[in-house]
Write an enzyme that holds these catalytic residues in place. Structure first.
Site, PDB file in Angstrom:
ATOM      1  N   LYS A   1     -46.184 -46.476  86.424  1.00 55.80           N
ATOM      2  CA  LYS A   1     -47.618 -46.469  86.688  1.00 55.80           C
ATOM      3  C   LYS A   1     -48.377 -47.271  85.624  1.00 55.80           C
ATOM      4  O   LYS A   1     -47.927 -47.383  84.486  1.00 55.80           O
ATOM      5  CB  LYS A   1     -48.153 -45.033  86.772  1.00 55.80           C
ATOM      6  CG  LYS A   1     -48.391 -44.364  85.458  1.00 55.80           C
ATOM      7  CD  LYS A   1     -49.257 -43.119  85.619  1.00 55.80           C
ATOM      8  CE  LYS A   1     -49.662 -42.594  84.250  1.00 55.80           C
ATOM      9  NZ  LYS A   1     -51.058 -42.442  84.020  1.00 55.80           N
TER      10      LYS A   1
ATOM     11  N   LYS B   1     -52.442 -46.674  79.886  1.00 48.04           N
ATOM     12  CA  LYS B   1     -53.019 -47.198  78.655  1.00 48.04           C
ATOM     13  C   LYS B   1     -52.044 -47.090  77.489  1.00 48.04           C
ATOM     14  O   LYS B   1     -52.229 -47.725  76.464  1.00 48.04           O
ATOM     15  CB  LYS B   1     -54.337 -46.499  78.338  1.00 48.04           C
ATOM     16  CG  LYS B   1     -54.236 -45.014  78.135  1.00 48.04           C
ATOM     17  CD  LYS B   1     -55.600 -44.395  77.962  1.00 48.04           C
ATOM     18  CE  LYS B   1     -55.534 -42.931  78.316  1.00 48.04           C
ATOM     19  NZ  LYS B   1     -56.689 -42.337  78.846  1.00 48.04           N
TER      20      LYS B   1
ATOM     21  N   LYS C   1     -43.432 -38.316  77.957  1.00 44.89           N
ATOM     22  CA  LYS C   1     -44.270 -38.787  76.844  1.00 44.89           C
ATOM     23  C   LYS C   1     -43.720 -38.478  75.468  1.00 44.89           C
ATOM     24  O   LYS C   1     -44.192 -39.006  74.483  1.00 44.89           O
ATOM     25  CB  LYS C   1     -45.688 -38.223  76.968  1.00 44.89           C
ATOM     26  CG  LYS C   1     -46.505 -38.943  78.025  1.00 44.89           C
ATOM     27  CD  LYS C   1     -47.989 -38.859  77.768  1.00 44.89           C
ATOM     28  CE  LYS C   1     -48.720 -39.781  78.732  1.00 44.89           C
ATOM     29  NZ  LYS C   1     -50.157 -39.672  78.685  1.00 44.89           N
TER      30      LYS C   1
HETATM   31  P1  ATP Z   1     -52.385 -43.019  80.728  1.00 43.78           P
HETATM   32  O1  ATP Z   1     -50.978 -42.878  81.225  1.00 43.78           O
HETATM   33  O2  ATP Z   1     -52.986 -44.299  81.124  1.00 43.78           O
HETATM   34  O3  ATP Z   1     -52.479 -42.726  79.260  1.00 43.78           O
HETATM   35  P2  ATP Z   1     -53.231 -40.455  81.584  1.00 43.78           P
HETATM   36  O4  ATP Z   1     -52.948 -40.059  82.975  1.00 43.78           O
HETATM   37  O5  ATP Z   1     -52.312 -39.893  80.573  1.00 43.78           O
HETATM   38  O6  ATP Z   1     -53.294 -42.008  81.511  1.00 43.78           O
HETATM   39  P3  ATP Z   1     -56.126 -40.231  81.492  1.00 43.78           P
HETATM   40  O7  ATP Z   1     -56.537 -41.559  81.060  1.00 43.78           O
HETATM   41  O8  ATP Z   1     -56.859 -39.113  80.870  1.00 43.78           O
HETATM   42  O9  ATP Z   1     -54.636 -39.973  81.104  1.00 43.78           O
HETATM   43  O10 ATP Z   1     -56.216 -40.143  83.065  1.00 43.78           O
HETATM   44  C1  ATP Z   1     -57.448 -40.086  83.690  1.00 43.78           C
HETATM   45  C2  ATP Z   1     -57.291 -40.026  85.170  1.00 43.78           C
HETATM   46  O11 ATP Z   1     -56.765 -41.253  85.664  1.00 43.78           O
HETATM   47  C3  ATP Z   1     -56.339 -38.931  85.660  1.00 43.78           C
HETATM   48  O12 ATP Z   1     -56.886 -38.326  86.812  1.00 43.78           O
HETATM   49  C4  ATP Z   1     -55.084 -39.676  86.002  1.00 43.78           C
HETATM   50  O13 ATP Z   1     -54.321 -39.041  86.999  1.00 43.78           O
HETATM   51  C5  ATP Z   1     -55.652 -40.986  86.510  1.00 43.78           C
HETATM   52  N1  ATP Z   1     -54.694 -42.083  86.357  1.00 43.78           N
HETATM   53  C6  ATP Z   1     -54.072 -42.457  85.207  1.00 43.78           C
HETATM   54  N2  ATP Z   1     -53.270 -43.508  85.438  1.00 43.78           N
HETATM   55  C7  ATP Z   1     -53.377 -43.797  86.769  1.00 43.78           C
HETATM   56  C8  ATP Z   1     -52.781 -44.781  87.617  1.00 43.78           C
HETATM   57  N3  ATP Z   1     -51.925 -45.676  87.145  1.00 43.78           N
HETATM   58  N4  ATP Z   1     -53.128 -44.788  88.925  1.00 43.78           N
HETATM   59  C9  ATP Z   1     -54.007 -43.882  89.423  1.00 43.78           C
HETATM   60  N5  ATP Z   1     -54.596 -42.934  88.672  1.00 43.78           N
HETATM   61  C10 ATP Z   1     -54.296 -42.877  87.366  1.00 43.78           C
END
Ligand code: ATP
Ligand code: LTN
Length: 343
Positions: free
Chosen positions: A201, A204, A120
């Site tokens: 993956k 957002k 990140k």
């Molecule tokens: P992003 O990469 O989308 O910014 P993140 O993991 O940094 O997401 P959160 O949005 O806070 O941050 O994640 C919330 C939950 O969703 C966490 O438990 C994370 O592991 C899960 N999660 C995030 N992206 C995925 C995905 N592509 N598939 C399954 N679970 C996910």
């Protein structure tokens, strides 16, 4: 629900950052699992706003996003009568414990292993110290509540493992305080991949909105994203992550939204590809058309609920949640301070 009263159930803790639109990956990887857990466990679900500010947020938007995340929790099926929902920054013990863990047990060697930080921002000069320290704050979130299980997507497993390491190290060096939590990851859906690139993956923070289905996307827009999703060579519907990663990802989404197993999907679309290719709907036309419909149906129902909550209702839920978790967090923090000699 009232925490820690009468019938003891194991404690589940998890959280989502109010840092952008929540997507289908968040729902299938995390939220859906939370909903299934709330009958069996004492569940605590947090909106982790202190994690969100590890990268710059627009102040005017952040307040609204915090409330939106709660609405997403409710629309997904979290029931405040069964589970506690609260905002991280309302409980000061989170940042206090994070600082204590930083000093007492977190080591640079631990932090330098965190792959998410490297992905990140790692090398960029503008990256905040908070982003680097983010997993320690996450450990504090989890450890304050004597958590038994932490349901998360695949990308967060390493962070939960760090929380385990820090808990064990503290208990060993200062005396027993923390319960050592287990990670809970779904067999299917723990890593939903991007629609534009099945090697990354769904996220957002992706560069293109074609990467994800936001839970707030207009259903027709979401359907279009599915119809335009990247696929693999060939035209057969077969669950084969190695050779057909894009189709395997779409099948996972399809299966989780409809309850149809992979074998059933393979059978349903056997021999359906080529005819549609000729009709210029694309090689996987019929499969994608049906999946687009399933996504649309899911979103229509989800959004109907999402829009039914008022801001005042959500604020009341957060206030009540904070009231319930505060004594638990403060008790843990008190024990920690006693062990350190600073109470
Ligand atoms: P992003 O990469 O989308 O910014 P993140 O993991 O940094 O997401 P959160 O949005 O806070 O941050 O994640 C919330 C939950 O969703 C966490 O438990 C994370 O592991 C899960 N999660 C995030 N992206 C995925 C995905 N592509 N598939 C399954 N679970 C996910
Ligand atoms: N880092 C997590 C969000 C998070 C979390 C937590 C998850 C913060 N604190 C405690 C589980 C338990 C993420 O999904 N990005």
């Amino acid at each position: 629900m009232e925490l820690n009263k009468q019938n003891y159930k194991p404690i589940v803790f998890s959280g989502v950052q109010p840092s952008g639109v929540l997507h289908l990956g968040n729902y299938l990887g995390a939220l859906e699992q939370w909903v299934q857990m709330q009958d069996k466990y004492n569940c605590i679900f947090c909106v982790v706003d202190y994690h969100a500010i590890t990268v710059k947020q627009e102040p005017k938007e952040l307040g609204r996003r915090i409330l939106d995340v709660v609405k997403i929790y409710l629309a997904a099926g979290i029931n405040p009568a069964k589970a506690v929902i609260f905002q991280q920054s309302n409980i000061t013990a989170h940042t206090e414990l994070a600082w204590i863990l930083n000093c007492a047990v977190a080591r640079l060697a631990d932090m330098n292993k965190m792959t998410q930080f490297k992905e990140k921002g790692g090398e960029k000069e503008s990256v905040s110290v908070g982003l680097y320290d983010y997993p320690v704050l996450m450990a504090a979130d989890i450890l304050l509540y004597n958590t038994d299980a932490v349901p998360v997507g695949d990308d967060q497993v390493q962070h939960v493992e760090l929380a385990r390491t820090l808990a064990q190290r503290f208990n060993r060096e200062y005396g027993q305080v923390f319960k050592v939590p287990e990670v809970a990851v779904r067999k299917q859906g723990a890593r939903i991949m991007g629609l534009d690139d099945p090697s990354k993956k769904m996220s957002k923070s992706a560069n293109s909105a074609a990467n994800y289905i936001a839970l707030t996307d207009a259903p027709e827009v979401a359907a279009k994203k599915i119809r335009r999703a990247v696929t693999d060579s060939g035209s057969e519907i077969k669950y084969d992550v190695k050779n057909k990663p894009a189709i395997a990802n779409l099948m996972t989404i399809y299966s989780l939204l409809t309850g149809l197993g992979f074998k059933e999907l393979e059978k349903k679309y056997q021999g359906k590809g080529p005819a549609y290719a000729e009709a210029s709907v694309g090689k996987y036309g019929e499969f994608k058309k049906d999946l687009a419909e399933a996504v649309k149906k899911f979103l229509i129902k989800f959004q109907l609920k999402y829009h039914s909550y008022s801001g005042d209702e959500v604020k009341r839920i957060l206030k009540d949640g904070a009231r319930q978790v505060r004594p638990v967090a403060e008790e843990t923090l008190k024990k920690v301070k006693e062990k350190l000699g600073i109470n």
